[in-house]
Design a protein around this motif. Structure first.
Motif, PDB file in Angstrom:
ATOM      1  N   PRO A 243       0.233   6.729  -6.807  1.00  0.00           N
ATOM      2  CA  PRO A 243      -0.741   5.667  -6.522  1.00  0.00           C
ATOM      3  C   PRO A 243      -0.570   5.014  -5.152  1.00  0.00           C
ATOM      4  O   PRO A 243      -1.572   4.714  -4.491  1.00  0.00           O
TER       5      PRO A 243
ATOM      6  N   THR B 111      -1.901   7.305  -2.557  1.00  0.00           N
ATOM      7  CA  THR B 111      -3.356   7.408  -2.699  1.00  0.00           C
ATOM      8  C   THR B 111      -4.038   6.191  -2.089  1.00  0.00           C
ATOM      9  O   THR B 111      -5.043   6.306  -1.381  1.00  0.00           O
ATOM     10  N   ARG B 112      -3.475   5.009  -2.361  1.00  0.00           N
ATOM     11  CA  ARG B 112      -4.067   3.790  -1.785  1.00  0.00           C
ATOM     12  C   ARG B 112      -3.990   3.827  -0.255  1.00  0.00           C
ATOM     13  O   ARG B 112      -4.917   3.408   0.426  1.00  0.00           O
TER      14      ARG B 112
ATOM     15  N   ILE C 280     -10.261   5.047  -7.402  1.00  0.00           N
ATOM     16  CA  ILE C 280      -9.022   5.780  -7.712  1.00  0.00           C
ATOM     17  C   ILE C 280      -8.828   5.782  -9.230  1.00  0.00           C
ATOM     18  O   ILE C 280      -8.742   4.707  -9.836  1.00  0.00           O
TER      19      ILE C 280
ATOM     20  N   ILE D 223      -8.376  10.575  -5.542  1.00  0.00           N
ATOM     21  CA  ILE D 223      -9.352   9.687  -4.916  1.00  0.00           C
ATOM     22  C   ILE D 223     -10.736  10.311  -5.030  1.00  0.00           C
ATOM     23  O   ILE D 223     -10.873  11.536  -4.954  1.00  0.00           O
TER      24      ILE D 223
ATOM     25  N   VAL E 101      -6.722  -2.010  -2.103  1.00  0.00           N
ATOM     26  CA  VAL E 101      -7.245  -1.172  -1.020  1.00  0.00           C
ATOM     27  C   VAL E 101      -8.215  -1.989  -0.158  1.00  0.00           C
ATOM     28  O   VAL E 101      -8.195  -1.908   1.078  1.00  0.00           O
TER      29      VAL E 101
ATOM     30  N   MET F 190      -9.464  -1.831  -7.301  1.00  0.00           N
ATOM     31  CA  MET F 190      -9.408  -1.443  -5.889  1.00  0.00           C
ATOM     32  C   MET F 190      -9.152  -2.621  -4.959  1.00  0.00           C
ATOM     33  O   MET F 190      -9.282  -2.487  -3.734  1.00  0.00           O
TER      34      MET F 190
ATOM     35  N   ILE G 288       0.820  -1.208   0.000  1.00  0.00           N
ATOM     36  CA  ILE G 288       0.000   0.000   0.000  1.00  0.00           C
ATOM     37  C   ILE G 288       0.855   1.260   0.000  1.00  0.00           C
ATOM     38  O   ILE G 288       0.649   2.189  -0.742  1.00  0.00           O
TER      39      ILE G 288
END
Lengths: 447, 302
Positions: free
Chosen positions: A329, A332-333, A322, A101, A125, A122, A6
């Motif tokens: 990335p 963001t995750r 996302i 996001i 996530v 996703m 992540i």
């Protein structure tokens, strides 16, 4: 499937260019060091149409907590709107200026964007949040044909509940909340007096009218598409729904012909209509804007054509996704997963109690969630909405038997269904109006 | 010692005069190409493809977008009709209001400067704010118009100002006229101040009344400025987007959906950038034809 980390903690793989960029950013930050908070090297942009002031405050609290844990990352929240997001996203995708996001967009929007290759899967996530922490089946609606998750749930909403006021019902001699269309129309007629109208149904050329009318087709026992996505609009239930909807026009305010979400909500909350059609936001708005009617509020699933037809509630399945071209990335995750951190998540839900319903196990039963005055006072209503949302569907997923409709977002944005309603209410023969709407929708499905 | 001539014969210029001119205007031409020619050519090129706005990917369709736009299912002619009604309606009202108020503000009034400042106010307010205020005025529960009319017993039930025809178009035209008439006021007032008093004196001596002086002195003197005002305002009204979009969204059904709103819906609602580009080109062609005709007409008159 390999799950990507992540957020990488080390600095392996940094290029000279990245180091140079970092150095330049640090140099640029120096003059500002004495002028307050230094700019952060990484900025994430977060878009959501759920942006009432209390909600934005809750988001900012989540952002502050995340930034404290990750001093090199800043997050900026930017509101969008239910009516305007299709255009904003189309422009953002076309220009490559996408947010990192996005939360609270309907499931069908996420499915449509994913099908166009615009979103990142996703699954990572979901795993980081803990797939077992989600309520059973809550993410099924986001499952793309390739097996990945186009989005994950961040909430649930029973969008078109029937709201009534027990005081007005008692005055009109109505003992039970209407269960069928005939009973509802009769109740509205009896409660309509003076400046108080019966209902705030939307007749505007907008997404609310389209989305709400889809529910009415189902409440007549019909569907817009068959499970294999053949158009089924030209059917008896559609005509019954149009008849009923047209008959309710005289029981709605004159301005209902341009009502959108905010107008419909305000009409009921202000006491301008005896019934309402909306999600749980009614609770917070009544508590804040018109508390004298708070104790009289009751809600139920919206009536169906007859009692043999099961209730059908529109759940937009507010999502989190996302965009594929989003910068940073990994960061963001990490932020996406952080939004499910219990403390911040509960605060976010309680910013609009009962409106965005929890999708994580144990949240609805937690002390933190139940300690809110509105969730205590309206526990029964929230329970009713939670049950309705759990059985809810939308045009992108009309029933468990339906394939995801990847064009649902475009159909709604085209206003083809809202125009159908407007034409029939204006007096155009229903058959011709349905024919026009069907042609428009078929063109979109083919396109 | 030989004295140096005061003026030497000019050295041979490195750039010839024939080249210097184009070189000097080149920056301006390049900027114009970047901001006008390139977008125009790009729009024309896009109109030949079926392109999804979100991905900007799609295939060549030739003139199919134009065929769809002008065909029986197309929306071009319907939207063009709506656009012409809106443009003609709001422009007429803007001119009437603008000329009337400019004449009033040209008189020796008390607080004339303040009044002139206030007359410009609608033009200075952002369109979003103006539309929000007007939507509030039109509101059926709390709106001033419905409250006043009900209070005066003119109506018994609130009027739906924005959701049914012809009210929606009439309301949009009125709001547009309110928002943009100050432009006419500014232009006309400036011209009024330059009309020599001697012309009015002569007209008076000839026995002309107030109407006669307006018809035979003021209006002819305003003709040139009105020509420019009409041309500019017609162009701006024809492509007006935000005011109509925010006020009615193009409804009811398509009754106030002007061409710019169709372009927007095709491009960003339905993600059909090719078809949107075709509509935009069609709009440009109509405007060009209309304004060439207008200029020819006014030239012929003068």
């Amino acid at each position: 499937m390999t799950v990507e980390p992540i957020l990488s903690g080390g600095t392996r793989g940094q290029t000279r260019r990245a180091v140079l960029a970092g150095g330049l950013a640090a140099a640029a930050a120096l003059p500002l060091a004495g002028c307050g908070e230094a700019p952060r090297p990484i900025t994430l942009r977060w878009w959501s149409p759920q942006a009432a002031p209390e909600q934005v405050r809750a988001y900012r609290a989540q952002i502050r907590a995340f930034e404290k844990k990750h001093p090199n990352i800043g997050v900026e929240f930017e509101p969008t709107s239910d009516e305007g997001y299709p255009a904003q996203f189309a422009a953002a995708f076309a220009a490559g200026q996408v947010p990192n996001i996005v939360t609270h967009l309907p499931s069908f929007a996420a499915q449509g964007y994913y099908a166009k290759g615009l979103l990142a899967p996703m699954d990572a996530v979901a795993d980081a949040v803990g797939i077992a922490r989600f309520l059973p089946g809550i993410n099924d609606v986001y499952r793309a044909p390739d097996g990945s998750l186009a989005a994950i749930g961040i909430g649930g909403t029973a969008v078109d509940m029937l709201w009534v006021r027990s005081d007005l019902m008692a005055e009109a001699g109505i003992e039970t909340i209407p269960r069928t269309w005939d009973a509802l129309r009769d109740a509205c007629r009896r409660m309509q007096r003076g400046a108080v109208y019966g209902a705030p149904l939307p007749y505007g050329n907008n997404s609310m009218t389209s989305l709400v009318f889809v529910s009415f087709i189902h409440r007549a026992g019909g569907q817009v598409f068959t499970p294999s996505l053949e158009l089924a609009l030209d059917s008896e239930p559609t005509y019954h729904a149009l008849d009923f909807y047209r008959s309710m026009r005289e029981l709605c305010p004159p301005g209902a012909s341009s009502f959108g979400w905010a107008d419909s909500l305000n009409a009921f909350v202000s006491g301008g209509t005896a019934t309402g059609i909306y999600g749980g936001r009614v609770l917070a708005n009544v508590a804040r804007q018109n508390p004298r009617i708070a104790e009289t509020l009751r809600c139920a699933a919206y009536p169906t054509m007859d009692a043999t037809i099961p209730a059908w509630t529109f759940n937009d399945f507010p999502s989190l996704f996302i965009p594929k071209r989003a910068s940073h990335p990994a960061e963001t995750r990490a932020f996406a997963a952080f939004l499910y951190d219990p403390e911040g998540y509960v605060r976010q839900l309680l910013a609009a109690p009962g409106h965005v319903l929890p999708v994580l196990r144990g949240v609805a039963e937690s002390d933190a969630y139940r300690s809110n005055p509105l969730t205590v006072s309206f526990a029964s209503e929230i329970e009713t909405m939670t049950a309705a949302a759990a059985r809810g569907h939308n045009l992108g997923w009309e029933s468990p038997a339906h394939r995801p409709n990847l064009k649902a977002g475009e159909i709604i944005a085209s206003n083809a269904i809202a125009e159908l309603v407007q034409r029939v209410v204006a007096g155009e023969p229903a058959k011709a109006a349905v024919g026009r709407a069907a042609s428009a929708i078929e063109r979109i499905m083919r396109g | 010692m030989t004295a140096r001539p005061l003026l030497r014969p000019a050295a041979r210029a490195p750039i010839s005069d024939a080249l210097l001119g184009p070189l000097l205007i080149a920056p301006a031409v390049l900027i114009l190409c970047a901001v006008i020619v390139y977008p125009l050519l790009a729009t024309a090129w896009l109109s030949l493809f079926a392109i999804d706005t979100r991905t900007m990917e799609g295939g060549w369709v030739g003139l199919a977008n134009f065929a769809a736009m002008l065909g029986p299912d197309g929306r071009f002619f319907g939207a063009l009709g709506v656009t012409l009604v809106w443009t003609a309606g709001t422009l007429t009202l803007q001119l009437a209001l603008g000329i009337g108020i400019a004449l009033l503000l040209h008189q020796p009034l008390w607080f004339r400067s303040l009044a002139r400042g206030l007359a410009l106010f609608p033009y200075l307010v952002s369109t979003v704010v103006a539309v929000l205020v007007w939507r509030w005025l039109f509101n059926d529960f709390f709106g001033l118009f419905n409250r006043a009319l009900i209070g005066l017993d003119v109506i018994s039930r609130p009027v739906d100002w924005l959701g049914q025809m012809p009210n929606a178009m009439a309301s949009t035209i009125v709001v547009g006229a309110w928002k943009f008439f100050p432009f006419v006021v500014i232009a006309v007032l400036a011209r009024l101040q330059t009309i020599p008093d001697s012309l009015y004196e002569a007209a008076r001596l000839d026995g002309a009344g107030a109407w006669g002086r307006f018809r035979d002195v003021t209006l002819p003197q305003l003709a040139d400025v009105l020509g420019i005002v009409i041309l500019l305002r017609a162009i701006w009204d024809f492509k007006e987007f935000d005011l109509i979009f925010l006020l009615t969204g193009g409804g009811p059904v398509d009754a106030t959906r002007t061409l710019p709103l169709v372009v927007y819906q095709e491009a960003f609602g339905l993600n059909r950038m090719g078809l949107a580009s075709a509509h935009a080109l069609g709009m440009m062609v109509v405007m060009t034809v209309m304004f060439v005709a207008y200029r020819l007409l006014t030239k012929a008159r003068t």
